[in-house]
Design an enzyme around this catalytic site. Structure first.
Site, PDB file in Angstrom:
ATOM      1  CB  ILE A 158      -0.994  -0.148   1.238  1.00 35.57           C
ATOM      2  CG1 ILE A 158      -1.791  -1.306   1.173  1.00 35.57           C
ATOM      3  CG2 ILE A 158      -2.260   1.583   1.164  1.00 35.57           C
ATOM      4  CD1 ILE A 158      -2.757  -0.914  -0.087  1.00 35.57           C
ATOM      5  CE  LYS A 159       3.441   4.182  -5.282  1.00 38.08           C
ATOM      6  NZ  LYS A 159       3.151   4.929  -6.569  1.00 38.08           N
ATOM      7  CB  ILE A 160       1.328   5.748   3.547  1.00 37.19           C
ATOM      8  CG1 ILE A 160       0.458   4.564   2.975  1.00 37.19           C
ATOM      9  CG2 ILE A 160       1.556   7.340   4.075  1.00 37.19           C
ATOM     10  CD1 ILE A 160       0.071   4.553   4.761  1.00 37.19           C
TER      11      ILE A 160
END
Length: 365
Positions: free
Chosen positions: A141-143
């Site tokens: 998951i990209k943050i």
């Protein structure tokens, strides 16, 4: 038969990930071919990539109409579309994920809503929700690595979620990201969990730095540094990486099976036509790193790229480059903050356009 040039990069310890996803590349078998023939070892996506995928053809139209029957929220509808693509891509990379050291590669990345880039709790909550909905070990998951994003990164790692930290431009922020990752692992371990399955990358954006800095250089008599500042910053980031992930604090986690958070080079296509189109890829090939590359740059490298172990060459020059900038009164910290702010905006705009395209498609009779 000549050795494949993209695969040659892997022999120097760097993984090449594709910076692109859409349904056509998965369904046509092209992504599978890139894995088998070019040695592509992962995929990254972002709001701009999905906006292009969804608005440039009719591949998603039927699903949009169908999903609109169960949700009126366009953002929720988008993530349902995206998750399907991410799951299908993740299935293609299972072999890479399970090869050699399990979990070394084979990841597909999905980004949280760009509207949340400056909201800690909302980002952490959405990261957990998407992670559960995708339900695949080989997904990240990209943050965004914004100041408010740091706590969300730590919280997410602390819950055992694989995280791709995006939108990194500055060295101080990168160091803070490594701390968030290590703190998250310590939290997960302290809660009684194993940590060997957690994987993370820190995505350092390159060519955008030069796009902003290069016009300033001529004014300061530093024209010889054009196209060099981003590469110098990346080399210094790798120095930080080596320092952090050999520290005593890290060794305690490594003894428990922890994997280092690899540096990932992003924005590696040359924006300046005066530069070689494989310039950034060639300059930063090195051990335990990832380079996420658009399709056209992969094709360019396969044709005329030069694979060599370059990342740790010219470290003195990298230090000197950043020193010369400082002496000339160019504030790199101010520049990297501006790039972060602009980067958020660059993802917000296509995301707004994407949501509008979904709305328009729903309203077609």
């Amino acid at each position: 038969m000549a050795t494949n040039k993209v695969k040659q990069i892997h022999s120097f310890g760097q993984s090449i990930w594709l910076d692109f996803i859409d349904r056509e590349i998965i369904a046509s078998g092209k992504l599978k071919k890139l894995i088998d023939e070019e040695g592509i070892r992962g995929v990254t996506s972002n709001p701009a990539i999905f906006e292009k995928a969804i608005t440039s053809g009719s591949d998603y139209d039927k699903d949009i109409v169908e999903l609109a029957k169960t949700t009126s929220d366009n953002e929720e509808l988008f993530f349902k579309l995206a998750i399907k693509d991410i799951q299908n891509a993740a299935a293609l990379f299972e072999g890479v994920y399970n090869e050699g050291v399990v979990g070394a590669d084979g990841y597909v990345s999905l980004e949280v809503s760009p509207f949340l880039a400056l909201k800690t709790e909302e980002t952490a909550a959405q990261a957990e929700k998407l992670w559960k909905e995708v339900d695949r070990k080989n997904v990240m998951i990209k943050i965004p690595g914004t100041q408010p994003g740091l706590a969300a990164i730590r919280q997410s790692i602390g819950k055992g979620i694989n995280i791709n930290v995006t939108l990194l431009f500055g060295l101080d922020r990168y160091r803070a990201v490594t701390d968030a990752y290590i703190s998250g692992l310590e939290d997960h371990l302290a809660a009684g969990h194993k940590i060997g399955h957690i994987s993370s990358v820190a995505s350092f954006f390159l060519s955008r730095i030069d796009v902003l800095v290069d016009p300033m250089l001529d004014e300061k008599g530093l024209g010889d540094l054009k196209g060099e500042v981003a590469i110098a910053s990346a080399k210094k980031a790798y120095e930080i990486y080596k320092e952090v992930f050999t520290s005593e604090r890290w060794k305690k986690l490594e003894a428990q099976g922890a994997k280092p958070q690899r540096l990932l080079w992003a924005s590696t296509s040359s924006k300046n036509p005066a530069f070689k189109d494989t310039k950034y890829v060639e300059a930063l090939i090195g051990k335990d790193t990832v380079d996420t590359v658009p399709l056209e740059t992969i094709e360019a490298f396969a044709d005329h790229g030069v694979a060599a172990d370059t990342l740790e060459q010219g470290l003195d020059k990298a230090t000197e480059t950043l020193d010369r900038l400082k002496k000339a009164g160019i504030d790199i910290d101010k520049i990297t903050q501006q790039l972060e702010d602009e980067g958020i905006d660059k993802f917000n705009k296509p995301f707004e356009k994407l949501l509008q395209a979904i709305e328009d498609q729903k309203n077609k009779k």
